[in-house]
Design a protein around this motif. Structure first.
Motif, short mmCIF file in Angstrom:
data_model
loop_
_atom_site.label_atom_id
_atom_site.label_comp_id
_atom_site.label_asym_id
_atom_site.label_seq_id
_atom_site.Cartn_x
_atom_site.Cartn_y
_atom_site.Cartn_z
N ALA A 193 0.78 -1.19 0.03
CA ALA A 193 -0.04 -0.04 -0.12
C ALA A 193 0.75 1.25 -0.22
N ARG A 194 2.11 1.07 0.45
CA ARG A 194 3.05 2.29 0.25
C ARG A 194 3.36 2.68 -1.04
N ALA A 195 3.51 1.33 -1.55
CA ALA A 195 4.22 1.25 -3.02
C ALA A 195 3.23 1.67 -4.25
N VAL A 196 2.13 1.30 -4.06
CA VAL A 196 1.14 1.60 -5.11
C VAL A 196 0.84 3.06 -5.47
N PRO A 197 0.88 3.58 -6.75
CA PRO A 197 0.92 4.83 -7.14
C PRO A 197 -0.34 5.30 -6.88
N LEU A 198 -0.46 6.50 -6.38
CA LEU A 198 -1.67 7.09 -5.95
C LEU A 198 -3.03 7.15 -6.79
N ASP A 199 -2.43 7.22 -7.97
CA ASP A 199 -3.35 7.35 -9.29
C ASP A 199 -3.98 5.92 -9.64
N ARG A 200 -3.60 4.93 -8.86
CA ARG A 200 -4.03 3.48 -9.39
C ARG A 200 -4.55 2.96 -8.17
N MET A 201 -5.10 3.61 -6.99
CA MET A 201 -5.45 3.09 -5.70
C MET A 201 -6.97 3.46 -5.71
N LEU A 202 -7.79 2.67 -5.16
CA LEU A 202 -8.98 2.77 -4.74
C LEU A 202 -9.35 2.07 -3.14
N ILE A 203 -10.48 2.60 -2.65
CA ILE A 203 -10.75 2.21 -1.11
C ILE A 203 -12.09 1.66 -1.03
N GLU A 204 -12.25 0.32 -0.24
CA GLU A 204 -13.18 -0.41 -0.19
C GLU A 204 -13.69 -0.81 1.11
N THR A 205 -14.95 -1.17 1.49
CA THR A 205 -14.99 -2.02 2.69
C THR A 205 -15.38 -3.41 2.50
N ASP A 206 -15.88 -3.99 1.40
CA ASP A 206 -16.34 -5.15 1.45
C ASP A 206 -17.29 -5.69 2.40
N ALA A 207 -18.03 -4.57 2.79
CA ALA A 207 -19.09 -4.93 3.85
C ALA A 207 -20.09 -6.03 3.54
N PRO A 208 -20.49 -6.83 4.33
CA PRO A 208 -20.60 -6.69 5.63
C PRO A 208 -19.17 -7.28 6.44
N TYR A 209 -18.14 -7.60 5.48
CA TYR A 209 -16.95 -8.43 6.09
C TYR A 209 -15.79 -7.46 6.22
N LEU A 210 -14.94 -7.86 7.01
CA LEU A 210 -13.41 -7.23 7.06
C LEU A 210 -13.34 -5.82 7.55
N ALA A 211 -14.34 -5.50 8.82
CA ALA A 211 -14.36 -4.10 9.11
C ALA A 211 -12.75 -3.72 9.50
N PRO A 212 -12.58 -2.26 9.32
CA PRO A 212 -11.37 -1.71 9.65
C PRO A 212 -11.23 -1.68 10.99
N VAL A 213 -9.80 -1.64 11.67
CA VAL A 213 -9.77 -1.06 12.91
C VAL A 213 -10.32 0.53 12.88
N PRO A 214 -10.99 0.88 14.08
CA PRO A 214 -11.16 0.31 15.39
C PRO A 214 -12.59 -0.59 15.33
N PHE A 215 -13.01 -1.15 14.35
CA PHE A 215 -14.16 -1.81 14.29
C PHE A 215 -14.07 -3.20 14.02
N ARG A 216 -12.81 -3.66 14.13
CA ARG A 216 -12.69 -4.84 13.82
C ARG A 216 -13.50 -6.15 14.48
N GLY A 217 -14.00 -7.16 13.68
CA GLY A 217 -15.00 -7.99 14.32
C GLY A 217 -16.38 -7.71 14.25
N LYS A 218 -16.70 -6.40 14.06
CA LYS A 218 -17.91 -5.92 14.03
C LYS A 218 -18.58 -6.08 12.50
N THR A 219 -19.86 -5.79 12.34
CA THR A 219 -20.45 -5.68 10.98
C THR A 219 -19.79 -4.67 10.08
N ASN A 220 -19.15 -4.87 9.01
CA ASN A 220 -18.66 -3.69 8.35
C ASN A 220 -19.94 -2.86 7.56
#
Length: 262
Positions: A193-220
């Motif tokens: 994630a440090r190395a991928v160029p910013l012009d090729r990056m997207l963000i996502e949740t994949d909700a309801p899975y894989l909640a990020p910190v600080p919600f890890r373990g909860k419904t995303n």
């Protein structure tokens, strides 16, 4: 503003909570979300959600983890994607982690989706797990990338090596990071994630899975995509607004048909 480029908010987890889910998106400046199809029987719910909410988009496809589900043809996918709110084909790809035995059907299904993407001009949403080599091989063989006249797309919920990311980027694909990148155990992924160029990056949740910190373990949920962006900003030493701007811009560049409804 932030965009959740991959979620499954048509799942039963959210049916009763849709108004509060949408409110929390607004509170967290998450302006749009892409609700991703995993099989054809549930596709009508995905489409209905996108039709009802101007800022929700949808895709059509059959996930590689579903062996016992109607198999799509190129014609099926092309016909179902012929709608202004359907902005992508997928999610599709290969998953050798969950399933064993002869997985040739998975590879054939993947080829069908790539052919549908080329036929419709709509980008691919690619899932790959424990199958990077075959995934890239089939992408090349079927001409999924812009380098071969395809439409490219996104490597969603990326967890592979930098070499895999670079191979996909060379084909015109974007790399999407989910809540996994925020996990303490995800050191190798954080280096990617440090190395991928910013012009090729997207963000996502994949909700309801894989909640990020600080919600890890909860419904995303889509509102939490802001925490993925926040983590990436800290990780890369860049302002949060820069991550927000580029990932939003990248979304509308890739899914250009979404522009008409932005």
């Amino acid at each position: 503003m932030f965009i959740d480029s991959h979620c499954h908010i048509n799942f039963p987890d959210f049916a009763e909570r849709m108004p509060e889910l949408l409110n929390r998106m607004a509170e967290n400046r998450v302006t749009h979300a892409l609700c991703v199809s995993v099989d054809l029987p549930d596709f009508p719910q995905v489409l209905e959600l996108a039709e009802r909410h101007p800022h929700i988009y949808a895709s059509v496809g059959v996930h590689p983890d579903y062996p016992d589900t109607p198999e799509p043809s190129v014609d099926d996918l092309a016909r179902l994607s012929d709608h202004p709110k359907i902005i992508a084909i997928g999610e599709t790809g290969l998953d050798y982690y969950r399933l064993e035995g002869d997985l040739e059907w998975q590879r054939e299904r993947f080829r069908t989706h790539i052919r549908a993407s080329r036929a419709t001009g709509k980008p691919l949403i690619i899932h790959t797990r424990a199958a990077a080599e075959d995934t890239l091989r089939i992408m090349r063989e079927e001409g999924a990338g812009t380098d071969k006249g395809g439409v490219a797309g996104v490597m969603h919920c990326f967890t592979e090596s930098l070499e895999v990311a670079e191979a996909a980027i060379a084909m015109g694909f974007y790399i999407s990071f989910s809540g996994i990148v925020t996990f303490k155990s995800a050191r190798e992924l954080q280096a990617v994630a440090r190395a991928v160029p910013l012009d090729r990056m997207l963000i996502e949740t994949d909700a309801p899975y894989l909640a990020p910190v600080p919600f890890r373990g909860k419904t995303n949920e889509p509102a939490f995509v802001r925490h993925v962006a926040d983590f990436l900003a800290t990780l890369r030493g860049e302002p949060l607004e820069r991550i927000a701007h580029h990932t939003t811009d990248n979304f509308f560049k890739l899914f250009s048909s979404a522009h008409a409804h932005a």
